[in-house]
Design a protein around this motif. Structure first.
Motif, mmCIF file in Angstrom:
data_model
loop_
_atom_site.group_PDB
_atom_site.id
_atom_site.type_symbol
_atom_site.label_atom_id
_atom_site.label_comp_id
_atom_site.label_asym_id
_atom_site.label_seq_id
_atom_site.Cartn_x
_atom_site.Cartn_y
_atom_site.Cartn_z
ATOM 1 N N UNK A 1 69.840 53.395 104.659
ATOM 2 C CA UNK A 1 71.137 53.988 104.328
ATOM 3 C C UNK A 1 71.166 54.410 102.859
ATOM 4 N N UNK A 2 70.612 53.596 101.982
ATOM 5 C CA UNK A 2 70.551 53.946 100.555
ATOM 6 C C UNK A 2 69.666 55.163 100.323
ATOM 7 N N UNK A 3 68.539 55.227 101.048
ATOM 8 C CA UNK A 3 67.643 56.382 100.916
ATOM 9 C C UNK A 3 68.351 57.664 101.339
ATOM 10 N N UNK A 4 69.063 57.605 102.455
ATOM 11 C CA UNK A 4 69.780 58.785 102.938
ATOM 12 C C UNK A 4 70.874 59.207 101.961
ATOM 13 N N UNK A 5 71.590 58.226 101.437
ATOM 14 C CA UNK A 5 72.642 58.529 100.458
ATOM 15 C C UNK A 5 72.043 59.176 99.212
ATOM 16 N N UNK A 6 70.887 58.680 98.766
ATOM 17 C CA UNK A 6 70.212 59.250 97.600
ATOM 18 C C UNK A 6 69.751 60.679 97.889
ATOM 19 N N UNK A 7 69.195 60.921 99.064
ATOM 20 C CA UNK A 7 68.768 62.272 99.440
ATOM 21 C C UNK A 7 69.947 63.240 99.437
ATOM 22 N N UNK A 8 71.068 62.805 99.997
ATOM 23 C CA UNK A 8 72.253 63.663 100.031
ATOM 24 C C UNK A 8 72.746 63.965 98.624
ATOM 25 N N UNK A 9 72.736 62.955 97.763
ATOM 26 C CA UNK A 9 73.200 63.148 96.381
ATOM 27 C C UNK A 9 72.277 64.102 95.625
ATOM 28 N N UNK A 10 70.978 63.955 95.800
ATOM 29 C CA UNK A 10 70.015 64.857 95.146
ATOM 30 C C UNK A 10 70.219 66.282 95.640
ATOM 31 N N UNK A 11 70.405 66.442 96.941
ATOM 32 C CA UNK A 11 70.626 67.768 97.505
ATOM 33 C C UNK A 11 71.885 68.400 96.925
ATOM 34 N N UNK A 12 72.964 67.633 96.842
ATOM 35 C CA UNK A 12 74.213 68.147 96.264
ATOM 36 C C UNK A 12 74.026 68.532 94.799
ATOM 37 N N UNK A 13 73.321 67.698 94.048
ATOM 38 C CA UNK A 13 73.066 67.990 92.638
ATOM 39 C C UNK A 13 72.260 69.278 92.479
ATOM 40 N N UNK A 14 71.243 69.439 93.309
ATOM 41 C CA UNK A 14 70.418 70.651 93.232
ATOM 42 C C UNK A 14 71.216 71.889 93.608
ATOM 43 N N UNK A 15 72.028 71.781 94.645
ATOM 44 C CA UNK A 15 72.843 72.923 95.042
ATOM 45 C C UNK A 15 73.828 73.299 93.935
ATOM 46 N N UNK A 16 74.387 72.305 93.284
ATOM 47 C CA UNK A 16 75.303 72.560 92.166
ATOM 48 C C UNK A 16 74.560 73.265 91.032
#
Length: 104
Positions: A16-31
């Motif tokens: 769950x932590x890995x998935x949350x980190x992946x989502x956060x990285x993706x959002x940061x990159x998109x931003x």
């Protein structure tokens, strides 16, 4: 049996932590892509600057002669060449960002 239960809890929590980190990285990159695109759109003024250099070069040719004229002309020609290189780099970067945005 308790150790097996603890292992599963740790495993699920870690995933769950890995998935949350992946989502956060993706959002940061998109931003960052959006910010970079906005920066390119609002700071791109190479063409008008190049035209201004051409106008100045014409005036230099009309008002100066000899070594001063050649030196100023050479400097403005170098600037125009650099502007064209900046234009090429801008277009390459813009296309790269545009392609990366579709990656996600």
């Amino acid at each position: 049996m308790s150790s097996m239960s603890d292992w599963w809890k740790n495993y699920l929590e870690t995933n769950a932590q890995k998935e949350a980190l992946k989502k956060q990285i993706k959002l940061d990159l998109e931003e960052n892509v959006d910010i970079t695109k906005l920066h390119f759109e609002h700071s791109y003024a190479v063409e008008s600057l190049s035209q201004k250099h051409q106008n100045i070069l014409t005036k230099v040719n009309q008002h100066f002669d000899g070594k001063a004229s050649r030196a100023l002309m050479n400097r403005f020609i170098e600037n125009i060449i650099q502007l064209h290189e900046m234009d090429r780099v801008y277009k390459a970067n813009y296309e790269h960002v545009k392609l990366k945005q579709g990656f996600w």
